[in-house]
Design an enzyme around this catalytic site. Structure first.
Site, PDB file in Angstrom:
ATOM      1  N   ARG A  37       0.903  -1.275   0.111  1.00  0.00           N
ATOM      2  CA  ARG A  37      -0.112  -0.099  -0.017  1.00  0.00           C
ATOM      3  C   ARG A  37       0.908   1.271  -0.007  1.00  0.00           C
ATOM      4  NH1 ARG A  37      -5.052  -1.829   3.967  1.00  0.00           N
ATOM      5  NH2 ARG A  37      -6.353  -2.253   2.151  1.00  0.00           N
ATOM      6  N   LYS A 207     -13.333 -10.516   8.335  1.00  0.00           N
ATOM      7  CA  LYS A 207     -14.152  -9.697   8.923  1.00  0.00           C
ATOM      8  C   LYS A 207     -15.672 -10.170   8.435  1.00  0.00           C
ATOM      9  CE  LYS A 207     -11.164  -5.986   7.894  1.00  0.00           C
ATOM     10  NZ  LYS A 207     -10.655  -5.224   6.575  1.00  0.00           N
ATOM     11  N   GLY A 360      -6.401  -5.925   1.568  1.00  0.00           N
ATOM     12  CA  GLY A 360      -4.843  -5.712   2.095  1.00  0.00           C
ATOM     13  C   GLY A 360      -4.409  -6.915   2.493  1.00  0.00           C
ATOM     14  N   GLY A 384     -12.806  -3.826   1.508  1.00  0.00           N
ATOM     15  CA  GLY A 384     -14.023  -3.457   1.600  1.00  0.00           C
ATOM     16  C   GLY A 384     -14.475  -2.574   0.635  1.00  0.00           C
TER      17      GLY A 384
HETATM   18  P1  ADP Z   1      -8.695  -8.474   3.354  1.00  0.00           P
HETATM   19  O1  ADP Z   1      -7.659  -7.725   4.247  1.00  0.00           O
HETATM   20  O2  ADP Z   1      -8.040  -9.291   2.173  1.00  0.00           O
HETATM   21  O3  ADP Z   1      -9.897  -7.677   2.773  1.00  0.00           O
HETATM   22  P2  ADP Z   1      -9.726  -9.570   5.778  1.00  0.00           P
HETATM   23  O4  ADP Z   1      -8.979  -8.448   6.645  1.00  0.00           O
HETATM   24  O5  ADP Z   1     -11.126  -9.711   5.869  1.00  0.00           O
HETATM   25  O6  ADP Z   1      -9.079  -9.892   4.374  1.00  0.00           O
HETATM   26  O7  ADP Z   1      -9.053 -10.986   6.546  1.00  0.00           O
HETATM   27  C1  ADP Z   1      -7.685 -11.260   6.742  1.00  0.00           C
HETATM   28  C2  ADP Z   1      -7.342 -12.172   7.871  1.00  0.00           C
HETATM   29  O8  ADP Z   1      -8.343 -13.470   7.994  1.00  0.00           O
HETATM   30  C3  ADP Z   1      -6.000 -12.979   7.739  1.00  0.00           C
HETATM   31  O9  ADP Z   1      -5.349 -12.125   8.726  1.00  0.00           O
HETATM   32  C4  ADP Z   1      -6.429 -14.248   8.263  1.00  0.00           C
HETATM   33  O10 ADP Z   1      -5.554 -14.771   9.042  1.00  0.00           O
HETATM   34  C5  ADP Z   1      -7.638 -14.263   8.739  1.00  0.00           C
HETATM   35  N1  ADP Z   1      -8.425 -15.393   8.446  1.00  0.00           N
HETATM   36  C6  ADP Z   1      -8.532 -16.295   7.409  1.00  0.00           C
HETATM   37  N2  ADP Z   1      -9.211 -17.376   7.768  1.00  0.00           N
HETATM   38  C7  ADP Z   1      -9.432 -17.188   9.001  1.00  0.00           C
HETATM   39  C8  ADP Z   1      -9.890 -18.372  10.136  1.00  0.00           C
HETATM   40  N3  ADP Z   1     -10.338 -19.563   9.417  1.00  0.00           N
HETATM   41  N4  ADP Z   1     -10.050 -18.113  11.338  1.00  0.00           N
HETATM   42  C9  ADP Z   1      -9.209 -16.929  11.788  1.00  0.00           C
HETATM   43  N5  ADP Z   1      -8.837 -15.896  10.813  1.00  0.00           N
HETATM   44  C10 ADP Z   1      -8.831 -16.372   9.654  1.00  0.00           C
HETATM   45 MG    MG Z   2      -7.702  -7.073   6.201  1.00  0.00          MG
END
Ligand code: ADP
Ligand code: MG
Length: 403
Positions: A37, A207, A360, A384
Site C-alpha cells: 500500500r 471480517k 490488504g 471493503g
Molecule cells: P482482506 O484484508 O484481504 O480484506 P480480511 O481483513 O477480511 O481480508 O481478513 C484477513 C485475515 O483473515 C487474515 O489475517 C487471516 O489470518 C484471517 N483468517 C482467514 N481465515 C481465518 C480463520 N479460519 N480463522 C481466523 N482468521 C482467519
Molecule cells: Mg484486512
C-alpha cells in the site's frame, strides 16, 4: 472528478489522503510485512512533490482505542515506522508530525519548502475522524483544512468510509482524485459492466459480519460464489454443523440460511469447503489435522480449507472468465494454514480472463507466496471498498471527489 493534472500545485500545500494501512509482523516486532500500500501510494506523492507542491500526507493505521487523542496515541499504532518506509521508498526525507491537528502538525507543515513531503500521525488517533456525528467530523475536517490549500484523495481502501479525512475534508478545499483511485475505479467498472462469464467470486478473510452483508448482492452479479476463511464457519453452522472453537457469528446464522436459500433460488452456485484444516489453538505451531467440514471437533478451530476443498475450489475457477477474490481462505500468516489461500492464488494465475484480487491481507498473501503482481489482472488496495463498489453502493470518498 478532477485528477491531479487539473490542479495547479506548485508552491501550494496539498493535503493527500493515502491508504498506508500496512500489516505488521504479528509478533509485535514492528516490522512491516507487506509495504504494497505504501508503494501504491508513491506515484501521487512523488508527482506532487516533483511539481513543487508542499505535500502533507494523511493516513490511518489499525483501529486505535481510547476516548481521546492522548489515550489513542499512547496505545498506538503510530505511523512513524510507515514514515520511515515511505521515505526509503521515495528516496527523499519525509517529515513526521506526532499529531494530526496539534502543534507538531502545525510546525511540520509550516516548515515545508516546495517539493517537501510530510506525514501526519494516525488520523484515527482523533476519535472525531470516524464519528457518526456529522458536526464532530466537520469540526475536525476544518481543523485539518488549515494545513492545506488543496486536497487529493488517493486512499482507495477507505473511500467506502464516511470519515472526516475522506468525506468531510474534501468538501472544504479544491480537490482531485489521485491516480490510484482513478485506476481502481476503472478496473472495478469492468467487473460490473458486462463481465465475461462464468464470473466467479471468492470470499474469505476474517471480517465476517462486514462481508456476510455483501454476499446477497453478489448473488445478483456472479455465477458462482466460493466461500472460505473465517466466514465459512457461520455458513457451516447454518447447515447445522458443529464448528468447535472456530470464528462464528451466532447472530448471523439466520442470514447465512437466507443466503443459502437465495443462491439456490437464483441459480447461483454457492460453494463451501468439504474439508477443513483444524488445530486446537490459534498459533503457528499448533498441530494441524484435516477433518470433514461437518465433523469439526468441539475443542478445535478451523484455520484453513482442506486439501479436497483446495481441489474443488481450483476446479470451480478453472473455466472462469472473470474472477473477483477478496479474503484469504485461512490463516495464511502461519505456513501450516496457508495452503488453501495459496491454492486459490495459483488457480487465479491460470485463469484465462480478468482476475482481480481485493483486500490488504489478500494482496499481502499473494505477494508472500512470491507471485508477481502481474500474474493477476489487478491487485486492488481496497477490500471493503471494492466489495461495496461491486455492490453498486455510493462510496462517500468518491462522491466527495465529485465522482
Ligand atoms: P482482506 O484484508 O484481504 O480484506 P480480511 O481483513 O477480511 O481480508 O481478513 C484477513 C485475515 O483473515 C487474515 O489475517 C487471516 O489470518 C484471517 N483468517 C482467514 N481465515 C481465518 C480463520 N479460519 N480463522 C481466523 N482468521 C482467519
Ligand atoms: Mg484486512
Amino acid at each position: 472528478m478532477q485528477n491531479i493534472d487539473d490542479l495547479d500545485v506548485a508552491g501550494r500545500r496539498v493535503l493527500v489522503r493515502s491508504d498506508l494501512n500496512v500489516p505488521f509482523d504479528k509478533s509485535g516486532s514492528g516490522v512491516i510485512t507487506d509495504d504494497g500500500r505504501i508503494r501504491a501510494s508513491l506515484p501521487v506523492i512523488r508527482a506532487l512533490s516533483d511539481r513543487g507542491a508542499r505535500v502533507v500526507v494523511m493516513a490511518h493505521l489499525g483501529r486505535p482505542k481510547g476516548d481521546d487523542f492522548a489515550e489513542r496515541a499512547e496505545g498506538g499504532p503510530s505511523l512513524r515506522p510507515v514514515a520511515e518506509r515511505l521515505s526509503e521508498l521515495l528516496g527523499r526525507p519525509v517529515a513526521f508530525a506526532t499529531d494530526l491537528v496539534g502543534q507538531s502538525a502545525a510546525a511540520t507543515v509550516a516548515g515545508l519548502a516546495d517539493g517537501d513531503v510530510a506525514l501526519l500521525e494516525n488520523v484515527r488517533f482523533e476519535p472525531a475522524e470516524t464519528s457518526k456525528d456529522d458536526v464532530e467530523r466537520s469540526v475536525l475536517a476544518a481543523e485539518i483544512a488549515r494545513f492545506g490549500d488543496l486536497y487529493v484523495g488517493d486512499g482507495f481502501g477507505v473511500v467506502h468510509r464516511k470519515q472526516a479525512s475522506v468525506f468531510d475534508l474534501p468538501a472544504l478545499l479544491p480537490n482531485a482524485a489521485g491516480g490510484l483511485i482513478t485506476a481502481e475505479v476503472s478496473v472495478l467498472k469492468r467487473l460490473t459492466e458486462d463481465p465475461a462469464r462464468p464470473y466467479v467470486v471468492v470470499l474469505g478473510g476474517s471480517k465476517v459480519s462486514d462481508k456476510l452483508g455483501v454476499i446477497e448482492n453478489l448473488l445478483g452479479l456472479a455465477d458462482r460464489v466460493l466461500i472460505g476463511g473465517g466466514m465459512v464457519y457461520t455458513f457451516l453452522a447454518a447447515l447445522g454443523h458443529q464448528v468447535g472453537t472456530s470464528l462464528l457469528e451466532p447472530d448471523r446464522i439466520e442470514d447465512c440460511k437466507a443466503i443459502l436459500a437465495a443462491a439456490a433460488e437464483r441459480g447461483v452456485e454457492l460453494v463451501l469447503p468439504t474439508d477443513i484444516v483444524v488445530a486446537p489453538r490459534f498459533a503457528a505451531d499448533a498441530p494441524a489435522t484435516v477433518v470433514a467440514a461437518d465433523a469439526i471437533p468441539a475443542d478445535h478451530m478451523g484455520l484453513d480449507i482442506g486439501p479436497a476443498s483446495r481441489e474443488l475450489f481450483a476446479s470451480k475457477l478453472a473455466d472462469a472468465r472473470t474472477v473477483f477474490w477478496n479474503g484469504p481462505m485461512g490463516v495464511f500468516e502461519f505456513p501450516a494454514f496457508a495452503a488453501g489461500t495459496r491454492a486459490v492464488a495459483d488457480a487465479l494465475t491460470k485463469v484465462d480472463g480478468l482476475t482481480v484480487v481485493g483486500g490488504g491481507d489478500s494482496a499481502a498473501a499473494v505477494r508472500s507466496f512470491g507471485l508477481a503482481d502481474d500474474a493477476f489482472g489487478h491487485i486492488s488496495t481496497g477490500g471493503g471498498a471494492s466489495l461495496e463498489y461491486l455492490e453498486g453502493k455510493t462510496l462517500p470518498g468518491l462522491t466527495a471527489l465529485g465522482a
